[in-house]
Write an enzyme that holds these catalytic residues in place. Sequence first.
Site, PDB file in Angstrom:
ATOM      1  N   ALA B 325      18.972  32.058   9.788  1.00 18.86           N
ATOM      2  CA  ALA B 325      20.387  32.127   9.435  1.00 18.86           C
ATOM      3  C   ALA B 325      21.138  30.951  10.066  1.00 18.86           C
ATOM      4  CB  ALA B 325      20.971  33.479   9.842  1.00 18.86           C
ATOM      5  N   SER B 326      22.355  31.159  10.496  1.00 16.56           N
ATOM      6  CA  SER B 326      23.171  30.031  10.970  1.00 16.56           C
ATOM      7  C   SER B 326      22.665  29.429  12.258  1.00 16.56           C
ATOM      8  CB  SER B 326      24.618  30.495  11.160  1.00 16.56           C
ATOM      9  OG  SER B 326      25.137  30.873   9.910  1.00 16.56           O
ATOM     10  N   THR B 327      21.741  30.100  12.951  1.00 20.86           N
ATOM     11  CA  THR B 327      21.210  29.490  14.180  1.00 20.86           C
ATOM     12  C   THR B 327      20.370  28.264  13.870  1.00 20.86           C
ATOM     13  OG1 THR B 327      19.214  30.854  14.235  1.00 20.86           O
ATOM     14  CG2 THR B 327      21.153  31.746  15.334  1.00 20.86           C
ATOM     15  N   ILE B 328      20.122  27.994  12.579  1.00 17.15           N
ATOM     16  CA  ILE B 328      19.376  26.787  12.188  1.00 17.15           C
ATOM     17  C   ILE B 328      20.289  25.549  12.252  1.00 17.15           C
ATOM     18  CG2 ILE B 328      19.831  26.698   9.674  1.00 17.15           C
ATOM     19  CD1 ILE B 328      16.846  26.278   9.248  1.00 17.15           C
TER      20      ILE B 328
END
Lengths: 378, 633
Positions: B325-328
């Site tokens: 998710a957005s942790t990428i």
Amino acid sequence: MLFANTFQRTHNPHQQNTRSFWRYIHIDMYLFLAIVLLTIMGLVILYSASSQNSSMLQQQVLHIGAAFAVMLLFAQIPPLIYQRWAVWLYGIGIILLLSVLFFGHTGKGAERWLNLGILRFQPSEIMKLALPLFLASYFHKMHLPLNNQCIIAAIAIILVPALLVIKQPDQSTAALLIIAGGSVLFLAGLSWRLLSSLFGLAMLCAPLAWYFMHDYQRQRLLTFLNPERDPLNKSYHIIQSKIAIGSGGFFGKGWLNGTQSHLHFLPEHSTDFIFAVLGEEFGFIGAIILISVFMIIILRGLYITIHAQDTFSRLIAGSLTLTFFFSFFINMGMVTGILPVMGVPLPLVSYGGSSMITLMAGFGILMSIQTHRKLLTT
Amino acid sequence: MQKRIAIKNHLQEIQLTAHRCVAMLIIMLILIALLITRLGFLQLTKHDLYTTLSKKNWLDLIPTEPTRGLIYDRNGVLLAENIPVFSLDIIPEKNKNISQVLTDIGKIIPLNDTEIAQFQKELKQHRRFDEIPLKLRLTEAEVARFYENQYRFPSALIKARLIRHYPLGATFSHVLGYVGRINLEELKVIDPSNYSATNYIGKIGIEKFYEDDLHGTVGYQQAETDASGQPVRILKQIKPLPGKSLYLTLDSRLQLIAEQALQGQSGAVVVIQPATGQILAMVSEPTFDPNLFVAGISSQDFQQLQQAPNKPLYNRTLRGLYPLASTIKPYIALQGLDSGNTTPDFTIFDPGWYQLPNKEHQYHDWKFHGHGTVNLNHALTSSCDTYFFALGHKMGIHLIDDILDRFGFGELTGIDMGEEVPGIIASPSWKRRAKGTGWYEGDTINSSIGQGFMQGTPLQFAQGIATMANRGKRFAPHLLLTEQDAGKPPQPQSATELEPVNLNNNDNWKIVIAALQNVFISNQGTGYAHYGHDMPYTIAGKTGTAQVYSIKHRDEDGKSEKQDKLPEGLRDHSLFVAFAPVDNPQIAIAVIAEHSTSAPAIARKILDYYLIGPAPIKVVPSTKEEDTKNAIR
């Protein structure tokens, strides 16, 4: 006698002194010392075999003491008395054997014991002496070699007590009775031809014996024929006994170091299988020494036999010697696995009082024969 | 007349007897020779054979079980110990009618169905002459009752034994694992002599991974045994070497705090010390009591654990695969800067959606009306999807995969526990292999915000953010701090350094980390709600929301409300990765809260505890609706 002592003293006073003492108490020194040596060896082995049980040792010392007393007593009685009373002894023996059949006390599955209040004893032990005594006294009156009538009578005299003992059932004692009686017959000059035909007849009857055997006896026989048949049960005794003896090697594991007996792998290590304990702890050397002491006794017995003065004495002395030989040979044969297992203790060594007293009584008779000789013949 | 004959016969009889005596002597000598030959055969020829047989009779080699090594946390708190219990054991080979024995014993010592069922199960797969425990942990009264009746049960015995016990129970179950009785499959693998006295073996977790160290070396007693097989005395003994004690990198207080912070919610927490790669806490919720497995878990209990919908036996930290998710985004931003595909000043206009050139399909930003004009810092702070759609498209999938690979995604971290899964870095070749279809540009777009096929484990998330904290330095995450042999000083384990992430321009670390710090400082930041007001320490990190159920068309109300309407099992997962303090990172954390939005809040409790201490944790309640919405991104 007094004259003889005085006469001989002039030659070798010291030797004659001691000899006269032994003669005075009617003890044969050589036989006596050999027996003492054997009983001491027996106590040494028993101490180890009983796992250093001193109360068992004390008990055995008491047995030996009593047995020596009996021996001393029997040695005092002149051979003529035995000859005269043999028939009565035999008669009493037969009556006692019959009474065992009716009032006997069962021990270990067989009726052998007669309970006389404080004393329990096996009448078959009396018969071990009464039978050869009676046969010898009987043959003494007959001409040797024996005629057929005599032989048939003798066989009957042997078989009656033997069958009564078999009925108890106690085959090993019966076998010893037959040996005791048979040896009298043999010494009386039973012809070799007759001997071999009797032996052949016995072989023919052997299969018949199978049907009269108890189950445990059949098992013993089967085990003897094939020791590895059932290693944990029926063959256990003999396998463990062979392991004990074999692991002893030449010098043995040392006194009190036998693992087979101390850890109870070897059954009946204080009684019938005590020779295995010796074999394990004292090795081949120990066994040879023990056998040598036995053979000293045997040779002395034969010496007494040959030097005995009358037919009765010769026959009874020879019979006692032979019976002694066979009882220790059968025991050693059984323990080393060349004979089937039967309950024959190692004479003078195995723990137990009953058979020891009989044996020592027999030695008493032997000594009586030796020490009551007329001096002229020496 | 008769007398005369008698005298004549007398001499003849002497001769006769003498002859017979000689004959007898010969026979006797032959028999004695036979006997001596026999003795010679037994005692001289076959002596060696009978010596061996005799030794076999009385010498018994009895193996003695080594004491299993203890397991401590980094501060010496005991996590796995051995406690003495009395157990009632059965040797099945000693009795053919086992069911009868069980019935009879049941009259003395109450047995429940579970114990009997467990016994029957182990009966089928035990080693020969092995004692099978029928009932562990007998009371003193039961022991006494059994001894009164022992003569009736030759096949049963009371044994004092040490069994494994986990004092903190469920808190460490996934990390420590547990021991259980050796089964037939393990029997084929283990060293039979070293395990000859051992009944238990590590089944999973640290207990399994460090089995060789924990087990120790078997000892032997050479015992003299009597004919009934009972040892009489010990002749020689080689004492067993106890297993090594393990000190883990875990901090049990932090682990407990993390477990409490999850509050029974399905999820995972991994806390790493960035400078060493030491794992400080590793929690997978829900969990189970490992002590159940030691005594032999009943099939009923096991089924219950196995079939529970929230999968308590499943170690989410190592085996749970979640979309990044957005942790990428931090990794993509870093690669974008370093590859020259973007600059800190480069801006885009976000209308709320992204469209590929010459394509009609619109890729929506999570914020319906868009973020307006955003640069890299703003894009990371407020987690602007559109910016990363554009950047990802410009970079291409290969550069994305390259940076993820360098941060350790898509491969095993090599944690000293095994069990982990590698996760997935999606690439055209991977897609062809796994899905059988070609790679579309849209796949790259989705990958740019971590919503496509990209999957990682919580441990990888934690390792990734720790690498970020280290500005590229990487360490293999590990659980073993020191090993200690009994009576010897502990041997510290050094950290294994992995190939670092090297950038063309190290300034790019600063740019990205500053943006990650802004996530909590800026009121636009997605972490501001839980952290922004009263931060006593500096922190850099990223939130994320992993889609469980793809919502094709989003309505204007925004996602959170829509999520509320979904059944719990289809709601999005909440992700959170961070490290603190920013300049001197002591802790890196990854939190996954399944079907929830609470990952940032959970992380806050853990970070506060670690960095401030055990003061009562003050959770700031969010007041603005916007904050709540931000918090989940």
